[in-house]
Design a protein around this motif. Structure first.
Motif, PDB file in Angstrom:
ATOM      1  N   ARG A   7       0.867  -1.176   0.000  1.00 38.60           N
ATOM      2  CA  ARG A   7       0.000   0.000   0.000  1.00 38.60           C
ATOM      3  C   ARG A   7       0.902   1.224   0.000  1.00 38.60           C
ATOM      4  O   ARG A   7       1.666   1.440   0.942  1.00 38.60           O
ATOM      5  CB  ARG A   7      -0.924  -0.008   1.216  1.00 38.60           C
ATOM      6  N   ILE A   8       0.809   2.022  -1.059  1.00 39.20           N
ATOM      7  CA  ILE A   8       1.704   3.152  -1.251  1.00 39.20           C
ATOM      8  C   ILE A   8       0.943   4.461  -1.125  1.00 39.20           C
ATOM      9  O   ILE A   8      -0.047   4.689  -1.835  1.00 39.20           O
ATOM     10  CB  ILE A   8       2.385   3.107  -2.641  1.00 39.20           C
ATOM     11  N   ALA A   9       1.402   5.321  -0.209  1.00 38.69           N
ATOM     12  CA  ALA A   9       0.834   6.665  -0.082  1.00 38.69           C
ATOM     13  C   ALA A   9       1.562   7.578  -1.061  1.00 38.69           C
ATOM     14  O   ALA A   9       2.786   7.718  -1.003  1.00 38.69           O
ATOM     15  CB  ALA A   9       1.007   7.182   1.343  1.00 38.69           C
ATOM     16  N   VAL A  10       0.836   8.168  -1.962  1.00 35.92           N
ATOM     17  CA  VAL A  10       1.410   9.009  -3.019  1.00 35.92           C
ATOM     18  C   VAL A  10       1.090  10.474  -2.742  1.00 35.92           C
ATOM     19  O   VAL A  10      -0.079  10.862  -2.655  1.00 35.92           O
ATOM     20  CB  VAL A  10       0.850   8.597  -4.395  1.00 35.92           C
ATOM     21  N   ASP A  11       2.137  11.275  -2.575  1.00 35.36           N
ATOM     22  CA  ASP A  11       1.974  12.718  -2.408  1.00 35.36           C
ATOM     23  C   ASP A  11       1.592  13.296  -3.773  1.00 35.36           C
ATOM     24  O   ASP A  11       2.448  13.603  -4.593  1.00 35.36           O
ATOM     25  CB  ASP A  11       3.287  13.319  -1.894  1.00 35.36           C
ATOM     26  N   ALA A  12       0.306  13.428  -3.999  1.00 30.84           N
ATOM     27  CA  ALA A  12      -0.184  13.828  -5.318  1.00 30.84           C
ATOM     28  C   ALA A  12       0.061  15.296  -5.639  1.00 30.84           C
ATOM     29  O   ALA A  12      -0.054  15.711  -6.793  1.00 30.84           O
ATOM     30  CB  ALA A  12      -1.676  13.526  -5.441  1.00 30.84           C
ATOM     31  N   MET A  13       0.409  16.085  -4.636  1.00 38.47           N
ATOM     32  CA  MET A  13       0.555  17.526  -4.837  1.00 38.47           C
ATOM     33  C   MET A  13       2.018  17.956  -4.959  1.00 38.47           C
ATOM     34  O   MET A  13       2.301  19.140  -5.175  1.00 38.47           O
ATOM     35  CB  MET A  13      -0.095  18.288  -3.673  1.00 38.47           C
ATOM     36  N   GLY A  14       2.959  17.028  -4.809  1.00 39.17           N
ATOM     37  CA  GLY A  14       4.372  17.376  -4.848  1.00 39.17           C
ATOM     38  C   GLY A  14       4.959  17.228  -6.234  1.00 39.17           C
ATOM     39  O   GLY A  14       4.721  16.238  -6.929  1.00 39.17           O
ATOM     40  N   GLY A  15       5.752  18.213  -6.673  1.00 40.09           N
ATOM     41  CA  GLY A  15       6.422  18.112  -7.967  1.00 40.09           C
ATOM     42  C   GLY A  15       5.970  19.161  -8.953  1.00 40.09           C
ATOM     43  O   GLY A  15       4.913  19.792  -8.791  1.00 40.09           O
ATOM     44  N   ASP A  16       6.771  19.350  -9.982  1.00 36.67           N
ATOM     45  CA  ASP A  16       6.501  20.383 -10.984  1.00 36.67           C
ATOM     46  C   ASP A  16       5.238  20.117 -11.787  1.00 36.67           C
ATOM     47  O   ASP A  16       4.612  21.056 -12.294  1.00 36.67           O
ATOM     48  CB  ASP A  16       7.692  20.497 -11.944  1.00 36.67           C
ATOM     49  N   ALA A  18       2.528  18.185 -10.730  1.00 39.92           N
ATOM     50  CA  ALA A  18       1.421  17.678  -9.908  1.00 39.92           C
ATOM     51  C   ALA A  18       0.151  18.493 -10.170  1.00 39.92           C
ATOM     52  O   ALA A  18       0.226  19.666 -10.497  1.00 39.92           O
ATOM     53  CB  ALA A  18       1.808  17.787  -8.432  1.00 39.92           C
ATOM     54  N   PRO A  19      -1.019  17.853 -10.014  1.00 43.83           N
ATOM     55  CA  PRO A  19      -1.171  16.433  -9.711  1.00 43.83           C
ATOM     56  C   PRO A  19      -1.316  15.536 -10.945  1.00 43.83           C
ATOM     57  O   PRO A  19      -1.297  14.314 -10.808  1.00 43.83           O
ATOM     58  CB  PRO A  19      -2.453  16.406  -8.887  1.00 43.83           C
ATOM     59  N   ALA A  20      -1.459  16.111 -12.139  1.00 44.12           N
ATOM     60  CA  ALA A  20      -1.826  15.312 -13.318  1.00 44.12           C
ATOM     61  C   ALA A  20      -0.836  14.179 -13.603  1.00 44.12           C
ATOM     62  O   ALA A  20      -1.232  13.014 -13.750  1.00 44.12           O
ATOM     63  CB  ALA A  20      -1.960  16.217 -14.539  1.00 44.12           C
ATOM     64  N   GLU A  21       0.475  14.498 -13.696  1.00 48.03           N
ATOM     65  CA  GLU A  21       1.456  13.475 -14.027  1.00 48.03           C
ATOM     66  C   GLU A  21       1.640  12.482 -12.892  1.00 48.03           C
ATOM     67  O   GLU A  21       1.862  11.281 -13.125  1.00 48.03           O
ATOM     68  CB  GLU A  21       2.794  14.134 -14.371  1.00 48.03           C
ATOM     69  N   ILE A  22       1.540  12.972 -11.664  1.00 47.07           N
ATOM     70  CA  ILE A  22       1.667  12.087 -10.509  1.00 47.07           C
ATOM     71  C   ILE A  22       0.515  11.079 -10.494  1.00 47.07           C
ATOM     72  O   ILE A  22       0.721   9.875 -10.294  1.00 47.07           O
ATOM     73  CB  ILE A  22       1.659  12.899  -9.194  1.00 47.07           C
ATOM     74  N   VAL A  23      -0.685  11.562 -10.725  1.00 50.17           N
ATOM     75  CA  VAL A  23      -1.859  10.686 -10.738  1.00 50.17           C
ATOM     76  C   VAL A  23      -1.766   9.684 -11.882  1.00 50.17           C
ATOM     77  O   VAL A  23      -2.083   8.493 -11.714  1.00 50.17           O
ATOM     78  CB  VAL A  23      -3.150  11.523 -10.843  1.00 50.17           C
ATOM     79  N   ALA A  24      -1.296  10.138 -13.045  1.00 47.78           N
ATOM     80  CA  ALA A  24      -1.155   9.227 -14.189  1.00 47.78           C
ATOM     81  C   ALA A  24      -0.171   8.108 -13.883  1.00 47.78           C
ATOM     82  O   ALA A  24      -0.414   6.934 -14.212  1.00 47.78           O
ATOM     83  CB  ALA A  24      -0.704  10.015 -15.422  1.00 47.78           C
ATOM     84  N   SER A 303      11.002  17.087 -11.202  1.00 44.35           N
ATOM     85  CA  SER A 303      10.493  17.196 -12.574  1.00 44.35           C
ATOM     86  C   SER A 303       9.831  15.910 -13.056  1.00 44.35           C
ATOM     87  O   SER A 303       9.613  15.736 -14.259  1.00 44.35           O
ATOM     88  CB  SER A 303      11.647  17.557 -13.522  1.00 44.35           C
ATOM     89  N   SER A 304       9.510  15.020 -12.136  1.00 43.56           N
ATOM     90  CA  SER A 304       8.944  13.721 -12.508  1.00 43.56           C
ATOM     91  C   SER A 304       7.648  13.868 -13.303  1.00 43.56           C
ATOM     92  O   SER A 304       6.741  14.606 -12.910  1.00 43.56           O
ATOM     93  CB  SER A 304       8.655  12.883 -11.258  1.00 43.56           C
TER      94      SER A 304
END
Length: 343
Positions: A7-16, A18-24, A303-304
């Motif tokens: 079970r992975i908690a993903v910081d969806a708001m962190g990064g250049d 976010a959140p679109a690429e993180i969620v994808a 920049s992920s």
């Protein structure tokens, strides 16, 4: 080792991105890796970033705000207790998640991990470990620290070496990891006073295999499985390696397709080019594992984009599956027991 459903908690708001690429990236990880994902952040922004059908199997955990890059980590974490990185770390502390992945403020991620999760027993400072490719296919090298500690005492580097050796053995699959100290020469007397004292400390222990100093040209040679250095040097090295990989890929894109023969060559070499990309593209590795805290945390590149974040989640899953924390703690218990017997 048998895989578990992490079970992975993903910081969806962190990064250049976010959140679109993180969620994808998280959606892809759910589909391909079979992990459970907890997306932490602003629920409305998360829902607006992807189709509702894709989000149906992912749990959204509300959070308020994020730590901005210009903010001082500790004060910002205290000022924003419901920030996405704080909430993510709390999920691990509460046992609701096995790991955290964030592409946000790396200093804030490390500080939140220390505040919420604490250090492993026997560890003075955590370190960020990043996997680099080597010239030997299938034989990566782990570099640590790449950013958590600008200044390091010899004792810290000795701890990095032990944690890196355990990670290399149990996650990267190296039977007897060879550990090196990044320095300006091979001789034990080379380098500044800290480097000389660190070399002596590493050479006088038996918990891992230390094979001596590693010069810059040795990093990707395959001679070493783990290389330790302070976070200042390691971060410069990490950023330079990322730029080199991107430059190599750009040169290939520009040079290979020229003319009819070039286009024909590209079609014939498509499989080889794909493997080259996998070996030199930093997005394939996703980020670094924060070793030394009492929980699994992966700090991804700011920049992920989706592929890189997918790789970061895969890294977190591997750390969970291979019980990296248990392995590190078990080794320190052995060392402590041996020290007591020697007294």
């Amino acid at each position: 080792m048998e895989s578990t459903q992490a079970r992975i908690a993903v910081d969806a708001m962190g990064g250049d991105y976010a959140p679109a690429e993180i969620v994808a990236g998280a959606i892809r990880a759910k589909e391909e890796l079979g992990v459970e994902i907890l997306l932490v952040g602003d629920p409305q922004q998360i829902r607006d970033s992807a189709q509702s059908d894709s989000l149906r199997q992912l749990e959204i955990v509300p959070a308020e705000g994020t730590i901005e890059m210009h903010e001082e980590p500790l004060s910002a974490l205290r000022r924003k207790p419901q920030a996405s990185i704080n909430v993510s770390m709390n999920l691990v502390k509460q046992g609701r998640a096995d790991a955290v992945v964030s592409a946000g403020h790396s200093g804030a991620a490390m500080a939140a991990a220390l505040l919420r999760l604490g250090r492993l027993k026997g560890i003075d400072r955590p370190a960020i470990g990043a996997v680099f490719p080597s010239v030997i296919a299938g034989k990566p090298v782990l570099i640590l620290d790449v950013g958590a500690n600008v200044d390091c005492r010899p004792r810290f580097l000795e701890q990095f070496a032990l944690m890196g050796s355990i990670y290399s053995r149990y996650v990267l699959g190296q039977d007897d990891p060879k550990v090196g100290l990044l320095n300006i020469g091979e001789e034990p007397s080379k380098g500044n006073d800290a480097a000389v004292r660190t070399h002596e400390a590493l050479a006088n222990q038996s918990a891992f295999t230390f094979v001596g100093n590693a010069e810059g040209r040795d990093i990707l040679s395959g001679q070493f499985d783990v290389i330790v250095c302070d976070g200042f040097v390691g971060n410069v090295l990490l950023k330079f390696a990322e730029a080199v990989g991107e430059s190599v890929l750009q040169i290939l894109r520009e040079e290979l397709p020229q003319g009819i023969m070039g286009k024909l060559g590209v079609s014939l070499l498509r499989g080889n080019l794909r493997r080259i990309k996998q070996r030199v593209d930093h997005a394939e590795h996703g980020g670094g594992l924060l070793l030394g805290v009492a929980g699994i945390a992966v700090i991804s590149h700011g920049s992920s984009q989706a592929p890189s974040f997918f790789s970061a989640i895969r890294l977190a899953k591997e750390a969970v599956d291979h019980r990296v924390l248990d392995q590190i703690q078990a080794q320190y218990q052995k060392i402590a027991a041996a020290a007591l017997e020697g007294e």
